[in-house]
Design an enzyme around this catalytic site. Structure first.
Site, short mmCIF file in Angstrom:
data_model
loop_
_atom_site.label_atom_id
_atom_site.label_comp_id
_atom_site.label_asym_id
_atom_site.label_seq_id
_atom_site.Cartn_x
_atom_site.Cartn_y
_atom_site.Cartn_z
N TYR A 53 8.34 42.76 -9.70
CA TYR A 53 7.83 42.82 -8.32
C TYR A 53 6.85 41.66 -8.09
CZ TYR A 53 5.65 44.83 -4.18
OH TYR A 53 5.17 45.04 -2.92
N LYS B 283 7.61 54.08 -2.17
CA LYS B 283 9.01 53.77 -1.89
C LYS B 283 9.82 55.06 -1.76
CE LYS B 283 7.46 49.63 -2.05
NZ LYS B 283 7.50 48.84 -3.26
N ASP C 264 8.13 49.91 -15.01
CA ASP C 264 7.96 50.18 -13.58
C ASP C 264 9.32 50.69 -13.10
OD1 ASP C 264 7.95 50.05 -10.81
OD2 ASP C 264 6.71 48.25 -10.73
N ARG D 153 -12.95 61.31 -6.36
CA ARG D 153 -12.48 60.10 -7.00
C ARG D 153 -11.97 60.39 -8.41
NH1 ARG D 153 -16.08 57.28 -9.05
NH2 ARG D 153 -17.47 57.08 -7.26
C1 LIG Z 1 6.56 48.16 -3.94
C2 LIG Z 1 6.56 47.99 -5.42
C3 LIG Z 1 5.35 47.94 -6.13
C4 LIG Z 1 4.01 48.00 -5.44
O1 LIG Z 1 3.83 49.23 -4.81
P1 LIG Z 1 2.84 49.43 -3.55
O2 LIG Z 1 2.84 50.90 -3.37
O3 LIG Z 1 3.43 48.65 -2.42
O4 LIG Z 1 1.52 48.87 -3.96
C5 LIG Z 1 5.39 47.79 -7.51
N1 LIG Z 1 6.57 47.69 -8.16
C6 LIG Z 1 7.74 47.73 -7.51
C7 LIG Z 1 9.01 47.63 -8.29
C8 LIG Z 1 7.79 47.89 -6.12
O5 LIG Z 1 8.96 47.92 -5.48
#
Ligand SMILES: *Cc1c(COP(=O)(O)O)cnc(C)c1O
Length: 398
Positions: A112, A209, A184, A55
């Site tokens: 998001y 992604k 992000d 962890r």
């Molecule tokens: C998908 C996404 C997230 C969240 O990611 P997960 O891996 O699905 O938890 C956060 N920010 C953006 C811009 C995203 O496209």
């Protein structure tokens, strides 16, 4: 020592090999054995390097983190990125690891969906005030900064309308007030935009992604310029159990080896598909950052160096019936609320990411029942054009 029924539970030594494995090994061990308490002390004090409990960190997470650090040019003084179990774990570890009751956080108003929910529903429960403002308008963002603002959270390209934030002006206004900026960078990717080079203090990714790229792992990444920020994010993530699985890290690392190839191909496809869609009957508008009819065309050219990315949005004539006809006529294009897969996927914000906004809230963002977002993949472009022509043909035949 050979295995006997008596010593079967004792691990057999890993076979020695004069040659080295080309692929990265997977290390699933949860615990690591040290020689003695002196060595364990030295490990915990970071005088020598050694893993203790997964962890807290493990080799597959570390290999993946160093790879994304390199892609993002993460400042070495920040101590390198932290891998967590999902993109939302990354967003949560930044907001909850850095902020405390009485603080205020400012966010872009088209973040998001789950990030918006965290800001609207969860942070206030912990006494953290939140405000959203339009990041295409730097003056509006600057005006929303308060004396107690401790963080600004931004995405460069908004979802699903693909508006481009006025990043440089917002970062400048934030830094004049001593407020760190977290970006992000999931949509833009380090191939499209390097937040640290533009002054960002923290970079966040949903590795799920296009970085991993095959819709088979969920992971997140956070890197910071200030080692105190990194420490706070790391400690919060470890304490609250946001640990990433070694196997997922290994899969994501494997995905990363082809990230540049997939991104470049997907982006070229996206640009071509955007132009193709704009020429089809029944398409009301196409949104792609480098097209001349995009509202932030000039900013896209300056900020993204003319790279439009792998996402295209478009609006059909007609309502829900037209939307249903489109997805049904394109069975090979996964109608799925995600992005960044190696294959093209199609999402419909009104029934998924933006369903909770209500029709009025969606209308304010320009999201009708005919609005679709395409995450463009690496397929042959002629195949993609044929699929979408067939889809629009079915809508026209209604
Ligand atoms: C998908 C996404 C997230 C969240 O990611 P997960 O891996 O699905 O938890 C956060 N920010 C953006 C811009 C995203 O496209």
């Amino acid at each position: 020592m050979s295995d006997t029924p008596e010593n079967l539970v004792r691990r057999t030594a890993w076979p020695q090999s004069a040659s080295r494995a080309v692929g990265t090994p997977i290390q699933p061990s949860v615990v690591y054995a040290s020689l003695n308490p002196d060595q364990l002390d030295a490990q915990y004090d970071a005088r020598i390097k050694g893993y203790t409990y997964a962890r807290e960190g493990h080799p597959n997470a570390e290999v993946l983190a160093r790879k994304i650090d390199a892609l993002e040019s993460a400042p070495p003084e920040g101590g390198g990125g932290v891998i967590v179990g999902s993109g939302m774990a990354a967003v949560s570890s930044v907001l909850l690891g850095l902020l405390k009751a009485g603080d205020h956080v400012l966010g872009g108003d088209q973040l998001y969906g789950r990030s918006l929910r965290l800001m609207a529903h969860d942070l206030p429960r912990f006494g953290i005030a939140t405000t959203l403002a339009d990041p295409t308008d730097a003056a509006a963002m600057a005006a929303a900064i308060r004396p107690e603002t401790r963080l600004i959270l931004l995405e460069v390209v908004s979802n699903p309308t693909l508006r481009i934030a006025d990043m440089d002006a917002i970062v400048k206004a934030a830094h004049e007030r001593g407020v760190p900026v977290a970006v992000d960078n999931t949509f833009t990717t380090p191939r499209g935009y390097r937040p640290f080079a533009h002054g960002a203090d923290i970079v966040i990714h949903s590795v799920t992604k296009i970085l991993a790229g095959h819709s088979d792992v969920m992971l997140g990444y956070v890197a910071a310029r200030d080692p105190a920020h990194r420490r706070a994010v790391y400690d919060f993530a470890v304490t609250t159990g946001m640990a990433p699985s070694p196997f997922d890290c290994w899969l994501a690392e494997r995905g990363l080896y082809s990230f540049h190839l997939r991104y470049d191909r997907a982006q070229a496809n996206a640009a071509a598909l955007a132009d193709h869609l704009a020429g089809l009957a029944g398409v009301r508008r196409v949104l792609y950052p480098t097209r001349r009819d995009h509202p932030d065309h000039n900013r896209a050219l300056a900020l993204l160096q003319g790279q439009g990315g792998h996402m295209v949005s478009f609006e059909l004539e007609g309502g829900r019936a037209a939307a249903n006809a489109l997805t049904e006529a394109m069975p090979d294009i996964a109608f799925a609320p995600t992005l960044g897969d190696i294959g093209t996927t199609l999402s419909h914000p009104a029934s998924s990411s933006h369903r909770n906004l209500g029709a009025e809230g969606r209308a304010a963002l320009g999201i009708s029942e005919g609005f679709f977002r395409i995450s463009v993949g690496v397929e042959d472009i002629d195949l993609l054009k044929r699929d979408f022509s067939a889809g629009l043909g079915a809508v026209a035949a209604l």
